[in-house]
Design a protein around this motif. Structure first.
Motif, PDB file in Angstrom:
ATOM      1  N   PHE A   1       0.812  -1.226   0.000  1.00 54.74           N
ATOM      2  CA  PHE A   1       0.000   0.000   0.000  1.00 54.74           C
ATOM      3  C   PHE A   1       0.843   1.272   0.000  1.00 54.74           C
ATOM      4  O   PHE A   1       0.370   2.323  -0.441  1.00 54.74           O
ATOM      5  N   GLY A   2       2.078   1.203   0.502  1.00 57.63           N
ATOM      6  CA  GLY A   2       2.957   2.376   0.425  1.00 57.63           C
ATOM      7  C   GLY A   2       3.227   2.764  -1.014  1.00 57.63           C
ATOM      8  O   GLY A   2       3.053   3.925  -1.411  1.00 57.63           O
ATOM      9  N   SER A   3       3.634   1.774  -1.823  1.00 57.86           N
ATOM     10  CA  SER A   3       3.898   2.044  -3.244  1.00 57.86           C
ATOM     11  C   SER A   3       2.623   2.475  -3.954  1.00 57.86           C
ATOM     12  O   SER A   3       2.644   3.379  -4.794  1.00 57.86           O
ATOM     13  N   ILE A   4       1.495   1.813  -3.589  1.00 56.99           N
ATOM     14  CA  ILE A   4       0.226   2.171  -4.237  1.00 56.99           C
ATOM     15  C   ILE A   4      -0.128   3.626  -3.923  1.00 56.99           C
ATOM     16  O   ILE A   4      -0.561   4.377  -4.802  1.00 56.99           O
ATOM     17  N   ALA A   5       0.098   4.035  -2.657  1.00 56.70           N
ATOM     18  CA  ALA A   5      -0.217   5.419  -2.276  1.00 56.70           C
ATOM     19  C   ALA A   5       0.589   6.405  -3.103  1.00 56.70           C
ATOM     20  O   ALA A   5       0.083   7.458  -3.505  1.00 56.70           O
ATOM     21  N   LEU A   6       1.829   6.049  -3.384  1.00 53.82           N
ATOM     22  CA  LEU A   6       2.681   6.926  -4.201  1.00 53.82           C
ATOM     23  C   LEU A   6       2.115   7.058  -5.611  1.00 53.82           C
ATOM     24  O   LEU A   6       2.092   8.150  -6.189  1.00 53.82           O
ATOM     25  N   VAL A   7       1.615   5.930  -6.148  1.00 55.99           N
ATOM     26  CA  VAL A   7       0.999   5.963  -7.476  1.00 55.99           C
ATOM     27  C   VAL A   7      -0.233   6.870  -7.459  1.00 55.99           C
ATOM     28  O   VAL A   7      -0.446   7.683  -8.368  1.00 55.99           O
ATOM     29  N   VAL A   8      -1.054   6.758  -6.401  1.00 53.80           N
ATOM     30  CA  VAL A   8      -2.264   7.589  -6.317  1.00 53.80           C
ATOM     31  C   VAL A   8      -1.874   9.067  -6.229  1.00 53.80           C
ATOM     32  O   VAL A   8      -2.501   9.923  -6.857  1.00 53.80           O
ATOM     33  N   LEU A   9      -0.827   9.366  -5.479  1.00 52.34           N
ATOM     34  CA  LEU A   9      -0.372  10.764  -5.365  1.00 52.34           C
ATOM     35  C   LEU A   9      -0.012  11.310  -6.741  1.00 52.34           C
ATOM     36  O   LEU A   9      -0.377  12.437  -7.095  1.00 52.34           O
ATOM     37  N   ILE A  10       0.675  10.486  -7.532  1.00 49.25           N
ATOM     38  CA  ILE A  10       1.059  10.925  -8.877  1.00 49.25           C
ATOM     39  C   ILE A  10      -0.189  11.124  -9.749  1.00 49.25           C
ATOM     40  O   ILE A  10      -0.307  12.115 -10.472  1.00 49.25           O
ATOM     41  N   ILE A  11      -1.164  10.194  -9.634  1.00 46.72           N
ATOM     42  CA  ILE A  11      -2.421  10.337 -10.387  1.00 46.72           C
ATOM     43  C   ILE A  11      -3.106  11.658 -10.015  1.00 46.72           C
ATOM     44  O   ILE A  11      -3.583  12.400 -10.872  1.00 46.72           O
ATOM     45  N   GLN A  12      -3.123  11.976  -8.712  1.00 47.10           N
ATOM     46  CA  GLN A  12      -3.804  13.178  -8.245  1.00 47.10           C
ATOM     47  C   GLN A  12      -3.130  14.441  -8.766  1.00 47.10           C
ATOM     48  O   GLN A  12      -3.804  15.380  -9.182  1.00 47.10           O
TER      49      GLN A  12
ATOM     50  N   PHE B   1      -7.096   7.447  -2.405  1.00 47.22           N
ATOM     51  CA  PHE B   1      -5.936   7.846  -1.617  1.00 47.22           C
ATOM     52  C   PHE B   1      -6.182   7.537  -0.135  1.00 47.22           C
ATOM     53  O   PHE B   1      -5.357   6.899   0.537  1.00 47.22           O
ATOM     54  N   PHE B   2      -7.346   7.953   0.365  1.00 47.55           N
ATOM     55  CA  PHE B   2      -7.638   7.723   1.783  1.00 47.55           C
ATOM     56  C   PHE B   2      -7.831   6.246   2.076  1.00 47.55           C
ATOM     57  O   PHE B   2      -7.372   5.733   3.095  1.00 47.55           O
ATOM     58  N   PHE B   3      -8.508   5.533   1.162  1.00 49.13           N
ATOM     59  CA  PHE B   3      -8.707   4.101   1.338  1.00 49.13           C
ATOM     60  C   PHE B   3      -7.355   3.409   1.499  1.00 49.13           C
ATOM     61  O   PHE B   3      -7.128   2.624   2.434  1.00 49.13           O
ATOM     62  N   VAL B   4      -6.430   3.738   0.592  1.00 48.92           N
ATOM     63  CA  VAL B   4      -5.109   3.119   0.607  1.00 48.92           C
ATOM     64  C   VAL B   4      -4.335   3.513   1.865  1.00 48.92           C
ATOM     65  O   VAL B   4      -3.713   2.669   2.531  1.00 48.92           O
ATOM     66  N   ILE B   5      -4.399   4.799   2.224  1.00 44.82           N
ATOM     67  CA  ILE B   5      -3.648   5.279   3.383  1.00 44.82           C
ATOM     68  C   ILE B   5      -4.185   4.671   4.674  1.00 44.82           C
ATOM     69  O   ILE B   5      -3.418   4.296   5.576  1.00 44.82           O
ATOM     70  N   TYR B   6      -5.510   4.533   4.791  1.00 47.59           N
ATOM     71  CA  TYR B   6      -6.079   3.934   6.005  1.00 47.59           C
ATOM     72  C   TYR B   6      -5.634   2.474   6.137  1.00 47.59           C
ATOM     73  O   TYR B   6      -5.304   2.012   7.239  1.00 47.59           O
ATOM     74  N   LEU B   7      -5.616   1.751   5.017  1.00 46.32           N
ATOM     75  CA  LEU B   7      -5.142   0.362   5.078  1.00 46.32           C
ATOM     76  C   LEU B   7      -3.655   0.314   5.425  1.00 46.32           C
ATOM     77  O   LEU B   7      -3.196  -0.539   6.190  1.00 46.32           O
ATOM     78  N   HIS B   8      -2.894   1.248   4.865  1.00 44.01           N
ATOM     79  CA  HIS B   8      -1.452   1.358   5.117  1.00 44.01           C
ATOM     80  C   HIS B   8      -1.211   1.608   6.618  1.00 44.01           C
ATOM     81  O   HIS B   8      -0.338   0.992   7.235  1.00 44.01           O
ATOM     82  N   MET B   9      -2.025   2.481   7.219  1.00 41.99           N
ATOM     83  CA  MET B   9      -1.885   2.782   8.644  1.00 41.99           C
ATOM     84  C   MET B   9      -2.315   1.595   9.500  1.00 41.99           C
ATOM     85  O   MET B   9      -1.675   1.282  10.512  1.00 41.99           O
ATOM     86  N   ALA B  10      -3.412   0.941   9.084  1.00 38.18           N
ATOM     87  CA  ALA B  10      -3.902  -0.217   9.838  1.00 38.18           C
ATOM     88  C   ALA B  10      -2.827  -1.304   9.864  1.00 38.18           C
ATOM     89  O   ALA B  10      -2.576  -1.931  10.901  1.00 38.18           O
ATOM     90  N   ARG B  11      -2.155  -1.498   8.727  1.00 40.16           N
ATOM     91  CA  ARG B  11      -1.070  -2.470   8.673  1.00 40.16           C
ATOM     92  C   ARG B  11       0.051  -2.086   9.650  1.00 40.16           C
ATOM     93  O   ARG B  11       0.560  -2.925  10.393  1.00 40.16           O
ATOM     94  N   GLY B  12       0.398  -0.787   9.652  1.00 42.39           N
ATOM     95  CA  GLY B  12       1.444  -0.318  10.561  1.00 42.39           C
ATOM     96  C   GLY B  12       1.081  -0.548  12.014  1.00 42.39           C
ATOM     97  O   GLY B  12       1.936  -0.909  12.836  1.00 42.39           O
ATOM     98  N   MET B  13      -0.193  -0.336  12.345  1.00 42.73           N
ATOM     99  CA  MET B  13      -0.628  -0.554  13.722  1.00 42.73           C
ATOM    100  C   MET B  13      -0.621  -2.044  14.060  1.00 42.73           C
ATOM    101  O   MET B  13      -0.255  -2.441  15.149  1.00 42.73           O
ATOM    102  N   TYR B  14      -1.043  -2.865  13.107  1.00 37.64           N
ATOM    103  CA  TYR B  14      -1.174  -4.297  13.377  1.00 37.64           C
ATOM    104  C   TYR B  14       0.190  -4.947  13.607  1.00 37.64           C
ATOM    105  O   TYR B  14       0.365  -5.734  14.532  1.00 37.64           O
TER     106      TYR B  14
END
Lengths: 404, 193
Positions: free
Chosen positions: A43-54, A107-120
């Motif tokens: 999800f980190g790499s995916i978030a970067l892709v979404v940032l570029i799309i945005q 972006f938020f969907f990906v970031i929330y999953l990315h954060m949830a992974r970090g917490m888990y």
């Protein structure tokens, strides 16, 4: 082939002058990664892709968008009309706008999953505290960016959402009124507000890029955590390329399929991605019956709404972010991964559920029942952080493995 | 690694497909930069040429650019003959933009108008896009050549055109002033675009 390119005379010429090949080798090829990273780590790499799309779609939208609330002949505004022009007249403008709108939610969907992974997996713990803080800062900047952006279509939800949220500043004792006018540039949300929000919506992605860069730099110093939550030995390390370049690219491919499905088949997300009421032009004399933020902001909005006091509601919402920032120091257990922490694991699922409930409540009209449920969920949210410093005292962790 | 042919094949295919996808994604973005549908649709202007007094010129807007409408007197029409040696393209044959479907006779190629008394030409210098200045009176001097039959002078880089918008030799502009697509919808009304 990659080796041949990196050893070419042109690459060597550049490397002698900029170290570019050394950077690529260090950060993208030889970069050491644990061998057991699962797809949650894509999800980190995916978030970067979404940032570029945005950024890409946003720049193209800015070429045809007009940040002006001045009325036009048909009774709307220049901003609202320019969006409709993008949708109807600009070649493929509808596609670029929907890419941007769906991209915000993605972006938020990906970031929330990315954060949830970090917490888990305990990725916020020492030595990755700063990495986590930069991550939460990224979330805050994203939420500010999306808030500025949502005003731009100058629809009903844009206008009233901005009115409600800017009023938050007015509740701050002493400087509230001054701050409120500073944000709005007038006595209410108006043409001036729209113009400056457009400027800020353009500026904030630059901040986002800077902090994302720092986030990645920090990662490349402390390196990735992994699902086992232990430091890998020499045998547990593999190079980033080809293992995770390929794995991340596959994850990005799956993401793009889902993303494209929304862009082409459900761009408004049934009112979740672009709220239905925002297709009505802004009317400063008529408040819609139900003002709700977009789904990714609702959990925090619901915390604000749950407190029956204006100032304390704002304090509560701010405190929800403070708790996230403090997470590395609130949790004192020596074990990182929730795989070996049964109590923390259970708490975490309750915590995730509370955010889901908060999000649901915040997206619906207030009823006495929903208010009560929202308040319970708010208490659960804060209870999670309040319990965190004491869990290690009674939690019986399972033995962690020697090696990944 | 690359000695494994299967792996090399997969890398190559993935690379080719990825490049094709990136190129396809670029298409809508490039299309978005092209003129939008409303911009293209706005390209029609109507004008009543009887507004222009004999010997006078009026500049109107078409697609955001100037169009010269010149009401030529008998004398002005006569001035079009006798300086072919000074012109780069006296019969307007160089490129399609300086011609029109209705230019059938030699006469029409010289007067360059559907009705000879009303000249309708683009007011954009064919050199680098400045708007030439109307200099209708014969006789040179100043920036104008000695044998000046009347016409337009572009102050930017010194290009000259006669009263049919035909470009002179020895100036930077390569072509005669362009003829916009137009027709008469009534006796005196033209529809450009």
């Amino acid at each position: 082939m990659l080796e041949r390119m990196l050893n070419s005379r042109l690459a060597q010429w550049l490397d002698d002058r900029t170290h570019v090949v050394q950077y690529i080798r260090f950060h993208l090829i030889d970069y050491p990664t644990p061998k057991n990273l699962n797809y949650w780590y894509a999800f980190g790499s995916i978030a970067l892709v979404v940032l570029i799309i945005q950024v890409l779609s946003g720049v193209f939208l800015a070429m045809d968008y007009k940040p002006s609330a001045l009325p036009t002949g048909n009774g709307f505004s220049m901003a609202f009309d320019s969006i409709e022009r993008i949708m109807r007249e600009v070649n493929d403008g509808w596609l670029i706008r929907y890419m941007h709108a769906v991209g915000a939610s993605a972006f938020f969907f990906v970031i929330y999953l990315h954060m949830a992974r970090g917490m888990y997996y305990g990725s916020y713990k020492k030595p990755r505290e700063f990495l986590w803080i930069m991550g939460v800062l990224i979330l805050v900047i994203m939420q500010a960016t999306v808030f500025f952006g949502y005003l731009l279509p100058w629809g009903q939800m844009s206008f009233w959402g901005a009115t409600v949220i800017t009023n938050i500043f007015g509740a701050i004792p002493g400087i509230g009124d001054w701050l409120l006018q500073l944000v709005r540039g007038g006595y209410g949300v108006g043409d001036v507000t729209l113009n400056r929000f457009f400027a800020l919506h353009f500026l904030f992605p630059f901040l986002l890029f800077a902090v994302v860069f720092w986030h990645v730099m920090a990662l490349h110093v402390v390196h990735s955590n992994n699902p086992e939550g232990i430091e890998p030995g020499e045998k547990g390390i593999i190079p980033f390329h080809p293992y995770y370049t390929v794995k991340d690219l596959f994850g990005i491919g799956v993401f793009l399929i889902v993303y494209s499905w929304f862009v082409f088949f459900d761009p408004t997300g049934h009112g979740l991605i672009i709220e239905t009421n925002n297709f009505n032009p802004a009317d400063p004399l008529k408040t819609p019956p139900d003002i709700t933020p977009v789904w990714y902001l609702t959990p925090w909005y619901e915390i604000l709404r749950s407190v029956p006091n204006k100032l304390l509601g704002i304090v509560g919402m701010a405190f929800a972010y403070v708790c996230l920032f403090l997470m590395p120091w609130l949790d004192r257990s020596p074990v990182r991964s929730a795989r070996y922490r049964p109590v923390y694991r259970a708490m975490l699922f309750v915590f995730f559920a509370s955010i889901g409930v908060l999000g649901y409540c915040g997206h619906h009209e207030v009823t006495p029942e929903l208010l009560l449920i929202g308040r319970i969920a708010s208490v659960v949210y804060f209870a999670f952080f309040a319990l965190l410093p004491f869990v290690h005292k009674f939690e019986k962790t399972r033995p962690v493995p020697e090696e990944i | 690694m690359s000695d494994n042919p299967r792996r090399t094949f997969l890398y190559t295919m993935a690379g080719v497909m990825g490049t094709a996808g990136a190129c396809a994604t670029a298409v809508p973005f490039i299309r978005a930069l092209e003129p939008a549908a409303d911009t293209v649709a706005a390209g029609v202007t109507e004008f009543d040429v009887s507004e222009v007094e004999p010997g006078m010129m009026k500049t109107i807007m078409w697609r955001g650019q100037p169009i010269f409408v010149l009401h030529r007197t008998e004398e002005m029409l006569k001035s079009l003959y006798g300086h072919d040696d000074m012109l780069r393209d006296p019969l307007s044959r160089a490129i399609p933009e300086v011609q029109a479907d209705w230019m059938k006779t030699r006469e029409q190629r010289i007067t360059r108008a559907i009705k000879p008394e009303y000249l309708v030409v683009s007011g954009v210098c064919t050199h680098l896009g400045c708007i030439p200045v109307f200099e209708p009176h014969a006789g040179g001097g100043g920036d104008l050549p000695k044998r000046w039959p009347g016409g337009w002078h572009c102050a930017c880089h010194g290009s000259n055109y006669d009263l049919s918008g035909r470009v002179f030799k020895g100036v930077p502009a390569p072509y005669n002033l362009f003829i916009p697509p137009y027709r008469y919808t009534s006796d005196t009304t033209i529809r450009i675009g």
